[in-house]
Design a protein around this motif. Structure first.
Motif, mmCIF file in Angstrom:
data_model
loop_
_atom_site.group_PDB
_atom_site.id
_atom_site.type_symbol
_atom_site.label_atom_id
_atom_site.label_comp_id
_atom_site.label_asym_id
_atom_site.label_seq_id
_atom_site.Cartn_x
_atom_site.Cartn_y
_atom_site.Cartn_z
ATOM 1 N N LYS A 160 0.841 -1.193 0.000
ATOM 2 C CA LYS A 160 0.000 0.000 0.000
ATOM 3 C C LYS A 160 0.878 1.246 0.000
ATOM 4 O O LYS A 160 2.034 1.214 0.444
ATOM 5 N N SER A 161 0.306 2.331 -0.484
ATOM 6 C CA SER A 161 1.025 3.600 -0.521
ATOM 7 C C SER A 161 0.140 4.691 0.080
ATOM 8 O O SER A 161 -1.084 4.691 -0.117
ATOM 9 N N TYR A 162 0.778 5.602 0.815
ATOM 10 C CA TYR A 162 0.066 6.708 1.451
ATOM 11 C C TYR A 162 0.805 8.004 1.138
ATOM 12 O O TYR A 162 2.042 8.022 1.018
ATOM 13 N N THR A 163 0.054 9.070 1.035
ATOM 14 C CA THR A 163 0.631 10.395 0.808
ATOM 15 C C THR A 163 0.063 11.367 1.837
ATOM 16 O O THR A 163 -1.157 11.429 2.029
ATOM 17 N N PHE A 164 0.951 12.093 2.491
ATOM 18 C CA PHE A 164 0.540 13.090 3.478
ATOM 19 C C PHE A 164 1.264 14.405 3.174
ATOM 20 O O PHE A 164 2.462 14.397 2.861
ATOM 21 N N GLU A 165 0.557 15.495 3.273
ATOM 22 C CA GLU A 165 1.150 16.812 3.021
ATOM 23 C C GLU A 165 1.041 17.671 4.282
ATOM 24 O O GLU A 165 -0.047 17.803 4.857
ATOM 25 N N LYS A 166 2.186 18.206 4.696
ATOM 26 C CA LYS A 166 2.246 19.003 5.913
ATOM 27 C C LYS A 166 3.015 20.294 5.656
ATOM 28 O O LYS A 166 3.776 20.400 4.698
ATOM 29 N N GLU A 167 2.822 21.257 6.549
ATOM 30 C CA GLU A 167 3.513 22.538 6.421
ATOM 31 C C GLU A 167 4.081 22.945 7.775
ATOM 32 O O GLU A 167 3.422 22.790 8.804
ATOM 33 N N VAL A 168 5.311 23.436 7.757
ATOM 34 C CA VAL A 168 5.988 23.887 8.970
ATOM 35 C C VAL A 168 6.338 25.361 8.800
ATOM 36 O O VAL A 168 6.828 25.766 7.738
ATOM 37 N N ASN A 169 6.122 26.148 9.832
ATOM 38 C CA ASN A 169 6.315 27.604 9.737
ATOM 39 C C ASN A 169 7.758 28.041 9.906
ATOM 40 O O ASN A 169 8.049 29.036 10.590
ATOM 41 N N TYR A 170 8.672 27.305 9.286
ATOM 42 C CA TYR A 170 10.087 27.649 9.319
ATOM 43 C C TYR A 170 10.693 27.372 7.953
ATOM 44 O O TYR A 170 10.234 26.473 7.233
ATOM 45 N N PRO A 171 11.731 28.106 7.558
ATOM 46 C CA PRO A 171 12.340 27.907 6.238
ATOM 47 C C PRO A 171 13.008 26.547 6.104
ATOM 48 O O PRO A 171 13.410 25.939 7.101
ATOM 49 N N VAL A 172 13.150 26.095 4.862
ATOM 50 C CA VAL A 172 13.632 24.741 4.609
ATOM 51 C C VAL A 172 15.044 24.524 5.136
ATOM 52 O O VAL A 172 15.403 23.410 5.540
ATOM 53 N N GLU A 173 15.867 25.579 5.154
ATOM 54 C CA GLU A 173 17.239 25.404 5.657
ATOM 55 C C GLU A 173 17.269 25.114 7.151
ATOM 56 O O GLU A 173 18.260 24.574 7.663
ATOM 57 N N LYS A 174 16.192 25.461 7.881
ATOM 58 C CA LYS A 174 16.075 25.103 9.288
ATOM 59 C C LYS A 174 15.433 23.724 9.464
ATOM 60 O O LYS A 174 15.757 22.986 10.390
#
Length: 344
Positions: free
Chosen positions: A29-43
């Protein structure tokens, strides 16, 4: 004999029903989840490609105090790995690998559970969105034979809940880290200031070692790792449950051939400690002369002499010198610390 036949027939019937029901369960099985973090990618990215960071906030690892984790070099990026084992459940063990890394963009993990030779594949995609980071999780379960497909009945809701909890932990870790970095940027280094310092409860070890240029700092690094690993691994303390490491010593012993010091990590309260090598020590609130120092470890001596000279000039008695490592001690030529001298 008749009951044996009935039992055998019933067992065969149950196996047949199980096999038929598993026929309708996907082999993977395959699952996809999308999340967002309030910090820049370099952190954000270093919290994923460094497995020591990863296990501090990912709920699968951080919520099980019985896990014993071994990390293998390199500790971050492609080729890094760890092994974990539950000290109370011998069937709960596994290995996690980083198989691919495109810095700040993508990662691929392989997770082997128990003796299963087919891994979970976990692909992560990172996208920078005006100071925030969008993370897409692609989770692929192992391909299972017909009679083992029940292992693929893992609930999407359970996975989503675990990731949600992990993302909240990550946000907390990043908040503490970024706040510390902002505070660090506002510090004035090499200037003597006066601070009213609060009391602390430390857990650490007493040490005596030679006062030689290379061996002293190596000894500090060794004991830092010893105390940190005990607090983090053995006691299961999370990042927000302890403070920055502190070395306490006589202020002018930098002139001696041998140095005695106490190295500890601040905790919020006393707890049971089974290892006799570790002990608690209380640091009382005090008015202190303080210098924030950045440079080589041996270069701190000039700042210490400045603190002692100021106290003598003001006619004040002094307590033990406190060296708070604002960055983990690892490089003798690049240290960041707060030097505090209590005065009375």
């Amino acid at each position: 004999m008749r009951w044996f036949k009935y039992g055998t027939f019933l067992l065969i019937l149950l196996l047949a029903v199980y096999a038929v029901s598993m026929y309708f369960v996907p082999e993977k099985k395959s699952y996809t989840f999308e999340k967002e973090v309030n910090y820049p990618v370099e952190k954000v990215f270093p919290q994923f490609n460094n497995l020591k960071n990863y296990t501090r906030w990912h709920s699968y690892f951080s919520e099980n105090n019985n896990f014993s984790i071994d990390y293998f070099t390199p500790y971050e990026g492609q080729g890094s790995s760890l092994s974990y084992r539950d000290k109370k459940d011998e069937d709960n063990f596994g290995d996690l690998f980083i198989r691919y890394e495109n810095p700040l963009k993508t990662l691929r993990y392989q997770l082997f559970e128990g003796e299963n030779s087919t891994p979970y594949l976990i692909d992560l995609k990172f996208k920078n969105l005006q100071g925030k980071t969008h993370i897409t999780w692609y989770i692929h379960t192992p391909k299972q034979p017909l009679l083992k497909r029940s292992l693929n009945l893992i609930s999407e809701e359970d996975l989503a809940a675990q990731i949600d909890k992990s993302m909240k932990n990550l946000a907390g870790v990043l908040a503490n880290k970024v706040d510390r970095e902002k505070q660090r940027e506002s510090l004035k280094f090499d200037s003597l200031i006066i601070e009213q310092q609060s009391g602390q409860l430390l857990l650490g070890i007493n040490v005596s070692t030679k006062n030689e240029k290379n061996s002293l700092f190596k000894n500090i690094v060794m004991n830092h790792n010893k105390v940190f690993n005990y607090v983090k691994m053995d006691l299961g303390k999370k990042d927000d449950e302890y403070g920055e490491p502190l070395l306490i010593t006589n202020a002018d012993n930098f002139k001696d051939k041998e140095v005695s010091y106490y190295y500890g990590i601040p905790l919020s309260k006393r707890i049971s400690v089974s290892d006799n090598n570790f002990s608690f020590r209380t640091v009382n609130p005090a008015k202190s002369y303080v210098i924030y120092y950045r440079g080589t470890y041996t270069g701190r001596i000039k700042a210490i002499q400045q603190l002692l000279s100021k106290a003598k000039e003001d006619g004040l008695r002094t307590g033990d010198l406190q060296q708070t490592f604002l960055e983990e001690p690892s490089d003798e030529n690049s240290t960041v610390m707060k030097l505090s001298l209590p005065v009375f």
